[in-house]
Design a protein around this motif. Sequence first.
Motif, PDB file in Angstrom:
ATOM      1  N   ALA A  18      55.346 -16.939-106.663  1.00 55.51           N
ATOM      2  CA  ALA A  18      54.411 -17.211-105.564  1.00 55.51           C
ATOM      3  C   ALA A  18      55.159 -17.814-104.377  1.00 55.51           C
ATOM      4  N   TYR A  41      57.114 -15.271-102.619  1.00 50.86           N
ATOM      5  CA  TYR A  41      56.239 -14.417-101.833  1.00 50.86           C
ATOM      6  C   TYR A  41      55.898 -15.067-100.500  1.00 50.86           C
ATOM      7  N   TYR A  42      55.527 -16.348-100.538  1.00 48.51           N
ATOM      8  CA  TYR A  42      55.204 -17.032 -99.285  1.00 48.51           C
ATOM      9  C   TYR A  42      56.402 -17.020 -98.353  1.00 48.51           C
ATOM     10  N   LEU A  98      56.774 -13.558 -96.946  1.00 51.04           N
ATOM     11  CA  LEU A  98      55.679 -13.259 -96.021  1.00 51.04           C
ATOM     12  C   LEU A  98      55.933 -13.917 -94.675  1.00 51.04           C
ATOM     13  N   PRO A 103      57.502 -10.510-105.931  1.00 49.72           N
ATOM     14  CA  PRO A 103      57.297 -10.712-104.494  1.00 49.72           C
ATOM     15  C   PRO A 103      57.804  -9.558-103.648  1.00 49.72           C
ATOM     16  N   GLN A 135      55.403  -6.865-103.788  1.00 49.97           N
ATOM     17  CA  GLN A 135      54.237  -7.166-102.968  1.00 49.97           C
ATOM     18  C   GLN A 135      54.542  -6.986-101.486  1.00 49.97           C
ATOM     19  N   LEU A 147      52.603  -4.720 -98.795  1.00 45.51           N
ATOM     20  CA  LEU A 147      52.248  -5.231 -97.469  1.00 45.51           C
ATOM     21  C   LEU A 147      52.718  -4.265 -96.381  1.00 45.51           C
ATOM     22  N   HIS A 151      47.495 -12.475-109.606  1.00 49.22           N
ATOM     23  CA  HIS A 151      48.302 -12.760-108.421  1.00 49.22           C
ATOM     24  C   HIS A 151      48.621 -11.483-107.655  1.00 49.22           C
ATOM     25  N   SER A 184      45.442 -10.419-105.839  1.00 46.47           N
ATOM     26  CA  SER A 184      45.021 -11.182-104.665  1.00 46.47           C
ATOM     27  C   SER A 184      46.038 -11.042-103.539  1.00 46.47           C
ATOM     28  N   ARG A 185      47.299 -10.778-103.874  1.00 42.92           N
ATOM     29  CA  ARG A 185      48.259 -10.608-102.786  1.00 42.92           C
ATOM     30  C   ARG A 185      48.145  -9.257-102.111  1.00 42.92           C
ATOM     31  N   ALA A 212      45.477  -9.903 -99.802  1.00 43.79           N
ATOM     32  CA  ALA A 212      46.009 -10.628 -98.651  1.00 43.79           C
ATOM     33  C   ALA A 212      46.694  -9.660 -97.688  1.00 43.79           C
ATOM     34  N   SER A 213      47.423  -8.694 -98.244  1.00 42.99           N
ATOM     35  CA  SER A 213      48.075  -7.696 -97.395  1.00 42.99           C
ATOM     36  C   SER A 213      47.044  -6.939 -96.575  1.00 42.99           C
TER      37      SER A 213
END
Lengths: 804, 804
Positions: A486, A489-490, A493, A573, A576, A580, A628, A631-632, A635-636
């Motif tokens: 996580a 990933y942040y 991002l 990540p 993900q 994105l 996760h 939800s990511r 978020a994308s």
Amino acid sequence: MATLSDIGVSALINILTAFAFLLAFAVLRIQPVNDRVYLPKWYINGGRSSPRSGGNFVAKFVNLDFKTYLTFLNWMPQALKMSESELINHAGLDSAIFLRIYSLGCFLSYGFKIFVPITVVALFILIPVNVSSGTLFFLRKELVVSDIDKLSISNVPPVQFFVHIGLEYLFTIWICYMLYKDYDNVATMRLRFLASQRRRAEQFTVVVRNVPQISGHSVSDSLDQFFKTNHPDTYLCHQAVYNANKFAKLVRKRDRLQNWLDYNQLKFERHSEKRPTKKTGFLGLWGKRVDSIDFYKQQIKEFDKNMALERQKVLKDTKSILPVAFVSFKSRWGAAVCAQTQQSKNPTLWLTNWAPEPRDIYWQNLAIPFLSLTIRKLIISLSVFALVFFYMIPITFVQSLANLEGLERVAPFLRPVIELTLYYENIITIIAGLELLILFDQRIYTSFLPGLALKILLYILPTILMIMSKIEGHIALSTLERRASAKYYYFMLVNVFLGSILIPRTIGVSIPMKATFFITYIMVDGWAGIAGEILRLKPLVIFHLKNMFMVKSERDREQAMDPGSVDYPETLPSLQLYFLLGIVYAVVTPILLPFILNFFAFAYLVYRHQIINVYNQQYESGAAFWPHVHSRIIASLVISQLLLLGLLNTKEAANSTPLLAILPILTLSFNQYCKHRFEPAFRRYPLEEAMKKDIMDQTTEPDVNLTTFLADAYLHPIFRSFEEEELEEVRVDKVRVDKNQSYGDNAQSQTSDDHSSPSPPHHPTTSAPQDVYHHGFPPQYAYNFSSPTHYGYHYEAEPGNSRD
Amino acid sequence: MATLSDIGVSALINILTAFAFLLAFAVLRIQPVNDRVYLPKWYINGGRSSPRSGGNFVAKFVNLDFKTYLTFLNWMPQALKMSESELINHAGLDSAIFLRIYSLGCFLSYGFKIFVPITVVALFILIPVNVSSGTLFFLRKELVVSDIDKLSISNVPPVQFFVHIGLEYLFTIWICYMLYKDYDNVATMRLRFLASQRRRAEQFTVVVRNVPQISGHSVSDSLDQFFKTNHPDTYLCHQAVYNANKFAKLVRKRDRLQNWLDYNQLKFERHSEKRPTKKTGFLGLWGKRVDSIDFYKQQIKEFDKNMALERQKVLKDTKSILPVAFVSFKSRWGAAVCAQTQQSKNPTLWLTNWAPEPRDIYWQNLAIPFLSLTIRKLIISLSVFALVFFYMIPITFVQSLANLEGLERVAPFLRPVIELTLYYENIITIIAGLELLILFDQRIYTSFLPGLALKILLYILPTILMIMSKIEGHIALSTLERRASAKYYYFMLVNVFLGSILIPRTIGVSIPMKATFFITYIMVDGWAGIAGEILRLKPLVIFHLKNMFMVKSERDREQAMDPGSVDYPETLPSLQLYFLLGIVYAVVTPILLPFILNFFAFAYLVYRHQIINVYNQQYESGAAFWPHVHSRIIASLVISQLLLLGLLNTKEAANSTPLLAILPILTLSFNQYCKHRFEPAFRRYPLEEAMKKDIMDQTTEPDVNLTTFLADAYLHPIFRSFEEEELEEVRVDKVRVDKNQSYGDNAQSQTSDDHSSPSPPHHPTTSAPQDVYHHGFPPQYAYNFSSPTHYGYHYEAEPGNSRD
């Protein structure tokens, strides 16, 4: 920014690199000498014990069967052959679901399911629209920055944007639909997987944290009393946890010494004319020269003495018993009840939760005082925030210094140098696994010093994030990896994606402009990087080094293998990030989509191959990472919607934005619904399921002795390693106890006695069940240390003596 | 803005108004005729049945004992006499904790605990600092707008601000410490309250929503089967829920008709010369003139017929059984387990939660299909958002038209008119309970038409918010009130507080400037408004009207009493607004603090009096609103910190802001900790407590028949109202069953049989427990409608016939 030809050259180089890696892999993997590097999973599974090869000496190391060289790409179809259910049996649900993110079965699911139709629609609808309106969306013009600068944004007819808005809606609906279907599937698979699992210790066990310390009572006594009172019908036994962190450290050090001893002994065997010597000082650079074998033997002896002392301390000192325990129940139902309910008036005491599976436990963190967890979490979240946002400062600074074109314009003679650096960097990056580095290479060319600092920071970033997660105090490896993932990933991002897009002021220009940058990124990280993954250069080298210097027996060779595992904190990540990119650029610059599709296909193949033949997963979390991922991706979607909103606003198509503004709200509501509908399957265990499995067990195997089964499941592995020497002893102990008095019978008679008491509530609490439990299972497994010689992990084995 | 003399006049007027109200109250309350208006709680409690008065006729209505007029303020010490534990017994925990927010015991807790030291410190430290630095903070200058405009902000020495920052830290720490202590206290009180409660239905009962409909099975069958399987040891029985909403509506209409009939009969009794007549048309304005008594009798007869039909439909039609049920367990432990665990694989089915107490249930909402709840919540949150933020648009518009000073300057002749309007408005407002209205009066003077629209909107706002909460679908009145309260708080926060402060661009000027406005607000709403509360003008008038026209018997008089209750949806948010004002202005304009202190003291007295003598709380939630109060005070703290941050920034003291920026983070972490530490006490029921209470019950009253106790606890009250006629019947039924076969014995033998099966898990599930349960308790109470005449709520009582 790069021009079209730059992209072409980059693509060519990356494709060639990827191909070279694949070729190298194809050649190396069929050499018998590399068999344990490329097929370790089969050795561990027991499906393979030595490379299949001809009899002669050379054939043992080099593949002489030239036919096999011709079919060197046949790992690809082989990787696809295994069915999903076979895969789950072979590598666990985690791996199967991980692959599902890339794609499923016949290339027609998930990653593919999402992006194939989107790519087709986007390419066939959007490219013509963009071309006809002659806007920024049009790829060819966009690639040349100077042309973009000249483009007048206001000459776009606003009607054109409705196509983009419509497609955004269409894509959102499609992706949400796919996400819903797959969440449903995965949740069902997880429940089916859990239902089909055979009896496992974690199904009956709950981890209890913050057991209150009552003076005059041992932790074990309080535990017993508490659970006998509050779970009278289902409580079975518990396993206290010892603070063996220091002991474990000693064991690790001793192992290292043993390795050196083995190395020196091997050296001596091969060159018996000269005993190996070493200097006793720092790193063997100075000090008195001594005989190595004697030195290490002496050292190990001393260590053994210390370890025996430390072990005694662990066993005898009451302070080494932590206020944490693994409490086991007679039924899954009982464990489910205990794990999901609040036990005590004070909600910070007697905290219960499902126990992770034994191999998933990160033992060090069990020793962390529970009270400090809140502070730890606060500190770590502040640090992560600082890390994520302060990383941007040097990046922005470096970026502000110059960019590639700017530099070229100022100093055109530098161009060959820059390009050489670019490709050199690429190759270095791939080999070292520094996929992220390439993101910053545009900045690095211009200033090598900050670049170097960044490089180092980026290289150690996953380690830093893992350490941070460990400090947070999670007790399961799977949780640690998810948390690190996580954080990564942040980081990506903010720094990779938003950093690149938002630092330049006008979103309207920067999103499409960055497309070329991300295309390069996909090629380097996604194509060449993945090809590097399959080559396993680092394990290959290390294996051969170990093989050369330390391997004496077959067992040593076994240990020299490093199968590794899917590196979730890094791969999830970045996966993900691809989602994105794909989702954001689907409407803005659809030409990026084929690159992403290509990545998903290739990565799917490679990881499928690796999971089947190489990786050996350390734990099985039952796809606990899925929420996760879900939800990511949501978020994308929201990010893509907001960016499109910003883009349209800068294009003075602001009147069309209310139409788009509803979309994020709807998307987030959809996410809420999914969370509500599916997440419990990943967090809790329904009583219905627990009861069903209990009843099934009861009918199929009514005579199983659960106490024996659970007895040493949650023993610190460091104790386990010494148990082998005394295993016989332990077994005798168990049998003795079982002969003396079966726990099951005893408990039953106890309970039925109790149920003759008059009225509900009818939980037995009055007549002392103390004795029953004491007779029922070997108390030393649970907590009683009165006769430590009974212990499996009695370190200095003295057979004949320890048995009483 | 108002000048200092304006404030003085306003204060005088408000104090006089408050005093007038108190005087009126003092006189009215000692008149025997008003006894039921000012002391209804004692009538309901049974502590009083008629006003204590002398024998003669006049003394029945007017107090002739002139001594009592001299001691007319003695309600104040009386209100303080009762101890807190007595108060809890008398009025419940909710009321006691509600008072605790204002203050506790001897004026030295909570509201007071927080603000007394803050006021002292702020007044003695800040006022001198502000005066010496001659800044905006200085109160006298601030009151005169023109002076403020002239003030140079940059001439403030930045060092001075460190005093403010330091005090902000000090106050934050103090408030957090108080909050922590009080959360701890309240949580302990709640647990003690729950522990000391005698046996109550809701302790054993869980509400199950979304029971799946299986074709061929009734809801009751599925329920029985599911809980017998998954809670075999603890499941007792269940109460199905009938969709009686239509029936309830008919009952309400019939009651209204009955009232009219009573009214007309009374009229006829008093003036027997003339039978009352009415017109049948709309509102009795036109149509045929008929005899009223006959007309209503006829109408009631028709209604009774319809109701009998509807009742049959409810009982017979399987569709009227909702997929909701109240499931009861043999022990509190069993209920606690069921309420806190996930039951089914599909987390949207078999949703369990603690049942609210029977009188707290909002029956209408049980009929809402569970699936629509997600959508309802989404729609309502969007609506609340729109409501909260779009209210601002007309307000801003009206405000932009003109302000008081602006208007005065333009048209000075209007001044007396404006002032008259102001005080007229104030009085109207107080009487009508439109406390909020005054907030906008500055705008209303200038334009009466928008003012009128606003007035109407504000008057109906609480009703709108309550309807919104009802649409959200919560099934407990207490939850509905808490939700409405939350919405009202957001509204006040955005429109009253932030709206007033943020609409003018520069925070630095607007916060201190608005202080005078809020001082007026506190005086009008907090002083005069609260005094209006104790007068109870509306219930007074209504009671006397009813008494005059409808009351025939003592029972009618009983029903004409309207004790009311603490109006949580309105009082809690406004209370929280006072906390917000006090906390924000503590550092900025400390002169506001004495006004707030005064409010807390006065409101505490008044509400204490009302709770002891007047209010009759509809339900008891065990202080479930406390976590909201806590978190909103925390929110106030954070808002005050952020506003101070903004204030310092505008004052070009920006370099001191990092110091202050840490404070919100720390405050929020503190909130997280409190939430983690105390909130579970308000949401869940620890197994330890449940077990303790179970064991105590078992030892003190081992023979209690729980089934009888629970049998009709969760019956829709609409059925209950008719039960009285058949109560005898029901009692016979229960006794018969108990004689036949005691449930307790039966269950015990059943369970002990099962426990002789060999091994864990030992839950009895095999031998059919069906019979046991059927014999064990009267099946018709649970679900079986085979003989509806056995029902307590058989509407048309036909004694002798319904008994079989």
